[in-house]
Write an enzyme that holds these catalytic residues in place. Sequence first.
Site, PDB file in Angstrom:
ATOM      1  N   THR A   1       0.869  -1.188   0.000  1.00 36.24           N
ATOM      2  CA  THR A   1       0.000   0.000   0.000  1.00 36.24           C
ATOM      3  C   THR A   1       0.904   1.236   0.000  1.00 36.24           C
ATOM      4  OG1 THR A   1      -0.239  -0.230   2.414  1.00 36.24           O
ATOM      5  CG2 THR A   1      -2.024  -1.080   1.038  1.00 36.24           C
TER       6      THR A   1
ATOM      7  N   LYS B   1       3.983  -6.984   4.081  1.00 34.20           N
ATOM      8  CA  LYS B   1       3.733  -5.603   3.717  1.00 34.20           C
ATOM      9  C   LYS B   1       3.466  -4.834   5.005  1.00 34.20           C
ATOM     10  CE  LYS B   1       0.400  -3.459   3.429  1.00 34.20           C
ATOM     11  NZ  LYS B   1      -0.246  -2.445   4.367  1.00 34.20           N
TER      12      LYS B   1
ATOM     13  N   THR C   1       1.027  -9.367  12.862  1.00 31.23           N
ATOM     14  CA  THR C   1       1.800  -8.391  12.102  1.00 31.23           C
ATOM     15  C   THR C   1       0.839  -7.634  11.213  1.00 31.23           C
ATOM     16  OG1 THR C   1       3.497  -8.162  10.435  1.00 31.23           O
ATOM     17  CG2 THR C   1       2.313 -10.224  10.440  1.00 31.23           C
TER      18      THR C   1
ATOM     19  N   GLU D   1       6.677   4.831   7.288  1.00 33.12           N
ATOM     20  CA  GLU D   1       6.335   5.977   6.446  1.00 33.12           C
ATOM     21  C   GLU D   1       7.196   7.196   6.785  1.00 33.12           C
ATOM     22  OE1 GLU D   1       1.709   4.656   5.665  1.00 33.12           O
ATOM     23  OE2 GLU D   1       2.205   5.909   7.384  1.00 33.12           O
TER      24      GLU D   1
ATOM     25  N   ASN E   1       0.270  10.454   5.395  1.00 35.37           N
ATOM     26  CA  ASN E   1      -1.009  10.100   6.001  1.00 35.37           C
ATOM     27  C   ASN E   1      -2.060  11.181   5.832  1.00 35.37           C
ATOM     28  OD1 ASN E   1      -0.822   7.383   7.514  1.00 35.37           O
ATOM     29  ND2 ASN E   1       1.139   8.370   7.895  1.00 35.37           N
TER      30      ASN E   1
ATOM     31  N   SER F   1      -6.528  10.916  -0.632  1.00 38.64           N
ATOM     32  CA  SER F   1      -6.698  11.899  -1.711  1.00 38.64           C
ATOM     33  C   SER F   1      -6.576  11.243  -3.083  1.00 38.64           C
ATOM     34  CB  SER F   1      -5.646  12.997  -1.581  1.00 38.64           C
ATOM     35  OG  SER F   1      -5.770  13.638  -0.326  1.00 38.64           O
TER      36      SER F   1
END
Length: 412
Positions: free
Chosen positions: A158, A184, A195, A284, A407, A412
Amino acid sequence: MALKISPLSPQNIQELPPLSGVRIATAEAGIRDKGRTDLLFIVFDAPTSVAGVFTRSKCPSASVDHCRASLSHGVARGVVVNSGNANAFTGRKGKQTADAILHAAASALKVKENEIFIASTGVIGEPLEASSIVNLLPSMAETAEEGNWLEAARAIMTTDTFPKLATRKFYCGGKTVTINGIAKGAGMIAPDMATMLSFVVSDAAISSDILQSMLSEAVQGSFNSITVDSDTSTSDTLMMFATGKVKGNFPCFTSKSDPCYEVFSRQLSALLHELALQVVCDGEGARHLIEVCVTGATTENAAKTIALSIANSPLVKTAIAGEDANWGRVVMAVGKAGVEVDRDLLTIWFGEHRLAINGERDPDYHEEAISAYMRGKHITIRVDIGLGSGKATVWSCDLTKEYVMINGDYRS
């Protein structure tokens, strides 16, 4: 938004070896992003042992509900995974979507629905249209082939910036055994008995109950010891499968006393640890991997609680992002952990640099000496509590403005 590959990503990402009896297909279902694979179908040619651990969130996805219910059957023939939509908090329609996917996959393989396992990852609360997946499964079942692990890892991404894979090949019971794993995860990472999404397959012959025992043990020092942002997903799923297709006469081991148990468990733990660190390194916006080691706590549980308090602290994580050895924030995180500590016994190191001892700043500490260390990609924070023998290590990453941007822009 386009995501730059994490500076902490592995230098070389290679295909995993094929496993006999395991076939893989990926496809573009157009669930969220066009022009990328977002659907994975793993096919087992024969009944396969299965084990799993899942999120403890009180708001689990429909996929997690099904996998939990089917695990007791102890047999797997297929796994369907989609990215882009978590099919979580979607009410009755979410259950109907999961049922439709299960029915289509089972029909394509001519097996029972409780032998199919499913997982979904992506946006929470938006309905997932079943037809985009269901219509692709028959052809995927036919075209699935051995190998394709790298494509499988890409299909379940993702906000990940690189695919996550690991493999182990070793001798067990006089035979060469292989374990392959993909995962992932980049955000909403603070697993509890599970996880994000991870699928591990071995060609060893292992009964489902023993497989479950090994998986539950191995997850503690790997995926249950990482955190990116302290948020536990509604969809966390870690599943493992053992096909028994290893070449040669490999007897199925069904007991912890089997000589293979310890050997296999050690290799499984190493593989899960490697995958878990890849997840943290793809946190991230991450620029630094943070390792937090706590010793001298009253118990191991207390040590882990303290370590997670440090690793989850936004102030600690932003200090690391700013390459600032702000040990005062570590003291804060220790103090708020809610377990027994003695302020006047604390000793704190960043790497090999001791910053505080016996509850105050180390008189030999010099800011200039640690500046070069803080510019490194791997930062180790060590804290000795001074009360007992409890110890724990967890891994995290720094918190940067990119995390907020990713985030803030996610839907969007």
